[in-house]
Scaffold this motif. Structure first.
Motif, PDB file in Angstrom:
ATOM      1  N   GLU A 151      -0.251   7.734  -6.555  1.00  0.00           N
ATOM      2  CA  GLU A 151       0.971   6.938  -6.462  1.00  0.00           C
ATOM      3  C   GLU A 151       0.733   5.555  -5.857  1.00  0.00           C
ATOM      4  O   GLU A 151       1.334   4.574  -6.283  1.00  0.00           O
ATOM      5  CB  GLU A 151       2.021   7.676  -5.623  1.00  0.00           C
ATOM      6  N   HIS A 152      -0.132   5.481  -4.862  1.00  0.00           N
ATOM      7  CA  HIS A 152      -0.337   4.213  -4.158  1.00  0.00           C
ATOM      8  C   HIS A 152      -1.366   3.301  -4.821  1.00  0.00           C
ATOM      9  O   HIS A 152      -1.327   2.089  -4.619  1.00  0.00           O
ATOM     10  CB  HIS A 152      -0.759   4.462  -2.709  1.00  0.00           C
ATOM     11  N   SER A 153      -2.290   3.878  -5.575  1.00  0.00           N
ATOM     12  CA  SER A 153      -3.341   3.004  -6.145  1.00  0.00           C
ATOM     13  C   SER A 153      -3.777   3.392  -7.558  1.00  0.00           C
ATOM     14  O   SER A 153      -4.716   2.815  -8.086  1.00  0.00           O
ATOM     15  CB  SER A 153      -4.565   2.980  -5.220  1.00  0.00           C
ATOM     16  N   GLU A 154      -3.107   4.381  -8.125  1.00  0.00           N
ATOM     17  CA  GLU A 154      -3.418   4.803  -9.496  1.00  0.00           C
ATOM     18  C   GLU A 154      -4.905   5.115  -9.674  1.00  0.00           C
ATOM     19  O   GLU A 154      -5.531   4.742 -10.661  1.00  0.00           O
ATOM     20  CB  GLU A 154      -2.960   3.723 -10.492  1.00  0.00           C
ATOM     21  N   GLU A 155      -5.471   5.824  -8.701  1.00  0.00           N
ATOM     22  CA  GLU A 155      -6.884   6.211  -8.733  1.00  0.00           C
ATOM     23  C   GLU A 155      -7.084   7.337  -9.745  1.00  0.00           C
ATOM     24  O   GLU A 155      -6.570   8.442  -9.580  1.00  0.00           O
ATOM     25  CB  GLU A 155      -7.327   6.649  -7.334  1.00  0.00           C
ATOM     26  N   ARG A 156      -7.828   7.053 -10.799  1.00  0.00           N
ATOM     27  CA  ARG A 156      -8.001   8.025 -11.895  1.00  0.00           C
ATOM     28  C   ARG A 156      -8.888   9.198 -11.502  1.00  0.00           C
ATOM     29  O   ARG A 156      -8.824  10.269 -12.128  1.00  0.00           O
ATOM     30  CB  ARG A 156      -8.553   7.319 -13.136  1.00  0.00           C
ATOM     31  N   TYR A 157      -9.713   9.030 -10.478  1.00  0.00           N
ATOM     32  CA  TYR A 157     -10.601  10.122 -10.056  1.00  0.00           C
ATOM     33  C   TYR A 157     -10.090  10.789  -8.768  1.00  0.00           C
ATOM     34  O   TYR A 157     -10.874  11.320  -7.972  1.00  0.00           O
ATOM     35  CB  TYR A 157     -12.025   9.604  -9.862  1.00  0.00           C
ATOM     36  N   ALA A 158      -8.780  10.770  -8.580  1.00  0.00           N
ATOM     37  CA  ALA A 158      -8.177  11.298  -7.357  1.00  0.00           C
ATOM     38  C   ALA A 158      -8.559  12.755  -7.105  1.00  0.00           C
ATOM     39  O   ALA A 158      -8.927  13.132  -5.979  1.00  0.00           O
ATOM     40  CB  ALA A 158      -6.654  11.162  -7.434  1.00  0.00           C
ATOM     41  N   ILE A 181     -16.333   9.316  -1.993  1.00  0.00           N
ATOM     42  CA  ILE A 181     -15.805   8.626  -3.178  1.00  0.00           C
ATOM     43  C   ILE A 181     -16.913   8.398  -4.207  1.00  0.00           C
ATOM     44  O   ILE A 181     -16.730   8.656  -5.403  1.00  0.00           O
ATOM     45  CB  ILE A 181     -15.152   7.287  -2.766  1.00  0.00           C
ATOM     46  N   LYS A 182     -18.055   7.926  -3.749  1.00  0.00           N
ATOM     47  CA  LYS A 182     -19.175   7.670  -4.665  1.00  0.00           C
ATOM     48  C   LYS A 182     -19.638   8.950  -5.349  1.00  0.00           C
ATOM     49  O   LYS A 182     -19.993   8.949  -6.533  1.00  0.00           O
ATOM     50  CB  LYS A 182     -20.336   7.020  -3.912  1.00  0.00           C
ATOM     51  N   ALA A 183     -19.618  10.041  -4.604  1.00  0.00           N
ATOM     52  CA  ALA A 183     -20.038  11.321  -5.175  1.00  0.00           C
ATOM     53  C   ALA A 183     -19.086  11.789  -6.271  1.00  0.00           C
ATOM     54  O   ALA A 183     -19.481  12.525  -7.176  1.00  0.00           O
ATOM     55  CB  ALA A 183     -20.127  12.376  -4.072  1.00  0.00           C
ATOM     56  N   LYS A 197     -12.414   0.913  -3.399  1.00  0.00           N
ATOM     57  CA  LYS A 197     -11.304  -0.033  -3.254  1.00  0.00           C
ATOM     58  C   LYS A 197      -9.933   0.639  -3.342  1.00  0.00           C
ATOM     59  O   LYS A 197      -9.062   0.437  -2.493  1.00  0.00           O
ATOM     60  CB  LYS A 197     -11.420  -1.134  -4.319  1.00  0.00           C
ATOM     61  N   LYS A 198      -9.723   1.443  -4.366  1.00  0.00           N
ATOM     62  CA  LYS A 198      -8.400   2.038  -4.576  1.00  0.00           C
ATOM     63  C   LYS A 198      -8.071   3.094  -3.523  1.00  0.00           C
ATOM     64  O   LYS A 198      -6.925   3.194  -3.065  1.00  0.00           O
ATOM     65  CB  LYS A 198      -8.315   2.636  -5.980  1.00  0.00           C
ATOM     66  N   THR A 199      -9.056   3.884  -3.139  1.00  0.00           N
ATOM     67  CA  THR A 199      -8.809   4.924  -2.135  1.00  0.00           C
ATOM     68  C   THR A 199      -8.455   4.302  -0.793  1.00  0.00           C
ATOM     69  O   THR A 199      -7.504   4.736  -0.120  1.00  0.00           O
ATOM     70  CB  THR A 199     -10.033   5.836  -1.981  1.00  0.00           C
ATOM     71  N   PHE A 200      -9.195   3.274  -0.382  1.00  0.00           N
ATOM     72  CA  PHE A 200      -8.907   2.610   0.896  1.00  0.00           C
ATOM     73  C   PHE A 200      -7.529   1.957   0.851  1.00  0.00           C
ATOM     74  O   PHE A 200      -6.786   1.987   1.843  1.00  0.00           O
ATOM     75  CB  PHE A 200     -10.000   1.588   1.221  1.00  0.00           C
ATOM     76  N   GLN A 201      -7.191   1.370  -0.268  1.00  0.00           N
ATOM     77  CA  GLN A 201      -5.879   0.754  -0.425  1.00  0.00           C
ATOM     78  C   GLN A 201      -4.770   1.804  -0.276  1.00  0.00           C
ATOM     79  O   GLN A 201      -3.783   1.594   0.434  1.00  0.00           O
ATOM     80  CB  GLN A 201      -5.780   0.091  -1.793  1.00  0.00           C
ATOM     81  N   ALA A 202      -4.947   2.940  -0.953  1.00  0.00           N
ATOM     82  CA  ALA A 202      -3.935   3.995  -0.911  1.00  0.00           C
ATOM     83  C   ALA A 202      -3.746   4.540   0.497  1.00  0.00           C
ATOM     84  O   ALA A 202      -2.613   4.778   0.943  1.00  0.00           O
ATOM     85  CB  ALA A 202      -4.327   5.124  -1.861  1.00  0.00           C
ATOM     86  N   LEU A 203      -4.835   4.739   1.215  1.00  0.00           N
ATOM     87  CA  LEU A 203      -4.756   5.253   2.583  1.00  0.00           C
ATOM     88  C   LEU A 203      -4.064   4.260   3.504  1.00  0.00           C
ATOM     89  O   LEU A 203      -3.233   4.637   4.333  1.00  0.00           O
ATOM     90  CB  LEU A 203      -6.162   5.573   3.109  1.00  0.00           C
ATOM     91  N   ARG A 204      -4.402   2.970   3.358  1.00  0.00           N
ATOM     92  CA  ARG A 204      -3.783   1.931   4.186  1.00  0.00           C
ATOM     93  C   ARG A 204      -2.277   1.886   3.968  1.00  0.00           C
ATOM     94  O   ARG A 204      -1.494   1.786   4.907  1.00  0.00           O
ATOM     95  CB  ARG A 204      -4.398   0.580   3.825  1.00  0.00           C
ATOM     96  N   ILE A 205      -1.860   1.985   2.716  1.00  0.00           N
ATOM     97  CA  ILE A 205      -0.430   1.960   2.383  1.00  0.00           C
ATOM     98  C   ILE A 205       0.282   3.168   2.985  1.00  0.00           C
ATOM     99  O   ILE A 205       1.381   3.056   3.522  1.00  0.00           O
ATOM    100  CB  ILE A 205      -0.241   1.912   0.852  1.00  0.00           C
TER     101      ILE A 205
END
Length: 303
Positions: A151-158, A181-183, A197-205
């Motif tokens: 929802e917060h960053s549209e991370e496709r590999y969530a 994340i890299k794994a 980038k997207k995971t950190f953004q989502a967590l910050r939000i």
């Protein structure tokens, strides 16, 4: 690293500062926009908000030459109406929002906002609050973690990222999270930019409740401006921009009606849109990478 305020000239021009006006910088940050506002004030006043104690102290030094022209409020911009009322202010000439995390917060390794530095997971803009990225990563359920990444960053590999986090818990530092994340990312995707980038953004939000607070605060601001006053907002996230656009359209555009039904009385609008989504110039983009995702919007009260 020198902080460069995004779309500085365009923002100040859109705010249309009056020398005797009362203005609110709802997101002080490094004080770049505030400095330019203060330069144009004579008998006017600036009220500066920020959750971050360090940001307040840093900006006090930058704006010291303006003395009592500036009043500082450490707190969320969701307290706009409340805090202004305490100062005896019921309406203002302008409110500015530069949403998202400020560059100094990103560039401070100890704050845990960035995947570029190894630090304890934190990401709190207000360092007195209990919830940090550490609690989110280690205490949220699998379903909730997947939800905020999507929802917060549209991370496709969530789904894959969360599975690696659950296996590794407790995840204590930024670099440990980056490893998860890299794994989870396919090898070919790792070549397309930093995968965190997207995971950190989502967590910050999530940690700072950014979407809900922005919606609340911008709505308050629109109702605080006097006739001729303006609310100006810079966003860096598509969902956040959509929130601002919707609020502004609700106030500044006539309600949709069925063209087959006669209108008894034409709707009187109290606001008009003054910027419908300005982006940074190509010259600014060459010098300021942060400006790439920035969108500037504004609204003015006319009645």
């Amino acid at each position: 690293m020198k902080h460069i305020s995004v779309m500085l000239e365009e923002t100040i021009a859109l705010l249309n500062v009056k020398p005797d006006g009362i203005y609110v910088d709802a997101t002080l940050g490094a004080g770049g926009h505030s400095y330019e506002i203060c330069k144009q004030l004579t008998t006017g006043r600036l009220i500066g908000f920020d959750k971050d104690f360090d940001a307040i102290e840093r900006t006090k030094k930058r704006l010291a030459e303006f003395g009592d022209t500036v009043t500082y409020v450490q707190g969320s911009y969701t307290q706009l109406t409340e805090k202004l009322d305490e100062l005896g202010i019921t309406e203002v000439d302008g409110v500015l929002f530069d949403l998202g995390v400020s560059s100094p917060q990103f560039d401070d390794p100890e704050r845990g906002f960035s995947y570029r530095f190894d630090a304890r997971l934190d990401m709190r803009m207000d360092q007195t609050q209990a919830l940090s990225a550490y609690e989110v990563v280690n205490n949220y359920s699998e379903e909730d973690l997947i939800r905020i990444l999507k929802e917060h960053s549209e991370e496709r590999y969530a789904h894959a990222i969360v599975k690696h986090i659950l296996r590794r818990r407790p995840v204590t530092t930024t670099f440990e999270l980056v490893e998860c994340i890299k794994a989870a990312y396919p090898a070919k995707e790792l070549k397309k930019g930093h995968p965190a980038k997207k995971t950190f953004q989502a967590l910050r939000i999530e940690v700072n409740n950014e979407f809900a607070e922005a919606k609340d605060a911008v709505d308050q601001a629109v109702n605080l401006i006097k006739v001729g006053g303006r609310v100006v907002v810079i966003t860096f996230h598509s969902i956040e921009d959509r929130i601002v656009k919707t609020i502004f359209n609700n106030y500044g555009k006539p309600a949709k009606v069925n063209p087959r039904i006669p209108v008894v009385q034409e709707e009187i609008l109290h606001y008009k849109l003054i910027s419908k989504g300005t982006k940074a110039s190509k010259w600014e983009l060459e010098d300021n990478n942060r400006a790439h995702s920035a969108i500037l919007r504004g609204i003015e009260r006319v009645v």
